[in-house]
Structures are given as C-alpha cells and as structure tokens.
Design a protein around this motif. Structure first.
Motif, PDB file in Angstrom:
ATOM      1  N   UNK A  74       3.590  87.608  56.375  1.00 56.41           N
ATOM      2  CA  UNK A  74       3.359  87.798  57.675  1.00 56.41           C
ATOM      3  C   UNK A  74       1.773  87.497  57.970  1.00 56.41           C
ATOM      4  N   UNK A  75       1.071  87.682  57.052  1.00 56.60           N
ATOM      5  CA  UNK A  75      -0.372  87.772  57.222  1.00 56.60           C
ATOM      6  C   UNK A  75      -1.121  86.391  57.234  1.00 56.60           C
ATOM      7  N   UNK A  76      -0.196  85.430  56.673  1.00 53.54           N
ATOM      8  CA  UNK A  76      -0.610  83.918  55.869  1.00 53.54           C
ATOM      9  C   UNK A  76      -1.080  83.326  57.240  1.00 53.54           C
ATOM     10  N   UNK A  77      -1.998  82.433  57.075  1.00 56.64           N
ATOM     11  CA  UNK A  77      -2.444  81.418  58.227  1.00 56.64           C
ATOM     12  C   UNK A  77      -1.479  80.579  58.612  1.00 56.64           C
ATOM     13  N   UNK A  78      -0.357  80.211  57.882  1.00 60.40           N
ATOM     14  CA  UNK A  78       0.764  79.272  58.231  1.00 60.40           C
ATOM     15  C   UNK A  78       2.145  80.322  58.843  1.00 60.40           C
TER      16      UNK A  78
END
Length: 337
Positions: free
Chosen positions: A172-176
C-alpha cells in the motif's frame, strides 16, 4: 500383445526413458523392456530407437503409439462407464489441480456441484505444473486438469474459461500503489519478483513483454502466484502477476495496479477428449465455467465450454443428470502455472 504391453509402450514413448517408467510402475527396467520387446516380436518391426539420453519411437513406433493412445483412451472411458453401471448410481470426477486453483477458481463451483450431486466423489490430485497435468492426463484415469493454457499438446484438448489481466502487485505504501494503471514500458529495467521458472505463465509473460520491447530483471523467484502476492504485500519486491480474486482489496495492505498493455493470460480446462468425458466430469467442468462467469450454478442454460480459438457457440446446459457417487476425497494439487 496385451493391454499392459501397450500402456507401458505409450508411457515409455511419453517419458523417453525406460528407467523412469519402471520407477513410476514400481517394477524393474528389465520388466519394462520385456513389454516393448514382446510388441516388437509380434509386430516384426523395431519400435524404439536408443539415443544418448534415452529412447524415442521409430516411425513404426509413432504409428503404434498414436493408435494405442486412441484405443486406450476409449477403453478407459468404457471401463469407467461399466464401473458406474456396476455400482448403480455411483461415479467420480478426478481433477488435477492445486491449492491456488481450488481457492481462486473452483471453490464456489465445488460447493454448488456437491449440492447438486451429493453422491458424486470429487478427487483432486497434485501436479507441480501444467506440463505435469498434461502428462498425468495422458497416462492415467484423470478426467480434467485446470491449467494455464499454452502451446498445443499432442493428445490433449485445451479450452479457455477465464482471461486473467496482468497487474503489478505492490504494498500500500509503494509510490505506484495509487496509480490507475501502469504502462508496460514503465516496467522496463525494473527488478520484479519472478514467476515460477519454466512455467507456462512465466513464458506467456516473457512473450507478452517481448512484443512490447520490455525486459525486467529479478532477484527473487517463487513457486506459485500466491507466494508472489504475499512477498509483494510484505514489501520484498514488486510482482507482475495475473489478477486473482481475493487479492488487493480496497483498504488492504496490497494494491494491484492494472497493466492493460500486456496480453491477458488464459486459464481453463485440459482433457484427453471432450466427447469422452463422463456425465459427472462434464457437469463439474460446466459448473466451474458457470461459477467463473458469475452465472448461477444450476442445470439451466449456461456459458458453454468452448475451444480457446473458437467463438463461443449458443449456450447449452450439461447433458442430463450424471450418475452420482460417494463423498469427495483428496486434497488440492498444484498452483495454476
């Protein structure tokens, strides 16, 4: 010439190795060789050619193998039907598949089928890959295999049921994570979690990426799709995987970002011959189709099992109620690969 001689000969042609067949049958290599020699004496021709890494059928051997394959398939069907008649209203459906398959594609269908045919036995057998499923179908009394569809396989019919789009699985915290979609070109030179090596799904993905001129690296590989989802959720890496039900739900720790420019992956049924399926096996296959297409699992009109290269014909219901049988047994098999 006996039926056992022909079964062993076909198994040797398929495996390309006498010792491997001996291990599978629990006998000696000499015993396997005797079956082949008996056929050669009776036919008067050489059936196998020895090579450095095993054996291959000669031109005469290929003729006999083709005829034996067809004859054994028809005989197996007849024996199954005779057993059903002898047992009264009994029967079974034998499926090669796996835990991932049952969880994501077959679960609702199993429940619906059991409610409709409570006395039919469902048996699930473990295979490690689509290739293993094809070999198991050709060499045993299995009815069906749920597989990732790939290149044509001699003696096996494949029919697509579901087209799976590709998604990029990220935590969920990924830039994408909040992207509406990702273009395949954006994956160029990224390091992604690798799908099962030598699997049909990995080969399909490589081909789809090659069409777009996209290549990516990998420092992590997995044995099945669920593990790829789990590692992506844990933040170990990003995974390019087929979209499966139950992953990437809103608000969860895993997000699935569509990659629409990649060709979808086809999954579905593989059998030896569709026209040779028993009524229970045909009914179960149809129930899975109905479930996957979101249709009511009832005996009424439903989505048809259609060849993957042929437009769907008008929908028809399964042929008549199948003979029933005892309770379900067995456990899952391989992930669809």
């Amino acid at each position: 010439m006996t039926l056992d001689d022909l079964r062993v000969f076909v198994a040797v042609c398929r495996a390309g190795n006498l010792s491997a067949v001996a291990r599978d049958l629990g006998c000696t290599q000499s015993a396997v060789s005797q079956h082949v020699k008996r056929l050669e004496r009776e036919t008067g021709v050489s059936l196998l050619e020895r090579q450095p890494r095993g054996v291959v059928p000669t031109p005469a051997g290929r003729i006999l193998r083709t005829a034996a394959d067809e004859g054994i398939t028809g005989l197996d069907l007849a024996l199954r039907r005779l057993r059903d008649l002898a047992d009264g209203e009994t029967g079974s459906v034998r499926v090669a598949t796996g835990a991932t398959t049952v969880r994501h594609f077959l679960a609702d269908a199993v429940v619906a089928f059991r409610q409709r045919y409570p006395r039919v036995s469902l048996e699930f057998f473990t295979e490690s890959s689509s290739r293993g499923c094809f070999d198991a179908l050709a060499g045993s009394e299995l009815d069906l295999a749920w597989v990732t569809l790939g290149a044509p396989v001699r003696g096996i019919e494949q029919r697509a049921v579901v087209e799976l789009p590709w998604v990029l699985a990220v935590p969920a915290g990924d830039p994408l994570a909040d992207r509406a979609h990702v273009d395949a070109g954006e994956l160029r030179d990224l390091r992604l979690i690798r799908l099962p090596p030598n699997s049909t799904s990995a080969a399909h993905l490589d081909a789809a990426c090659a069409e777009l001129g996209v290549r990516f690296g990998s420092d992590t590989s997995v044995a099945d799709w669920d593990t790829a989802f789990l590692l992506a959720e844990l933040g170990v890496g990003r995974a390019l995987v087929p979209a499966l039900p139950g992953h990437g739900t809103a608000g969860g720790p895993l997000r699935l970002v569509p990659v629409p420019s990649l060709r979808p992956l086809s999954v579905g049924w593989a059998v030896r011959r569709w026209d040779a399926l028993s009524p229970p096996a045909r009914a179960f296959a149809q129930t899975v189709v109905e479930s996957c297409h979101g249709l009511p699992a009832t005996p009424g009109p439903s989505a048809s099992l259609t060849p993957r290269t042929t437009p769907p014909p008008p929908a028809r219901s399964p042929a008549g109620p199948p003979p029933g049988a005892a309770s379900s047994t067995g456990s899952g098999g391989p992930p669809v690969r």
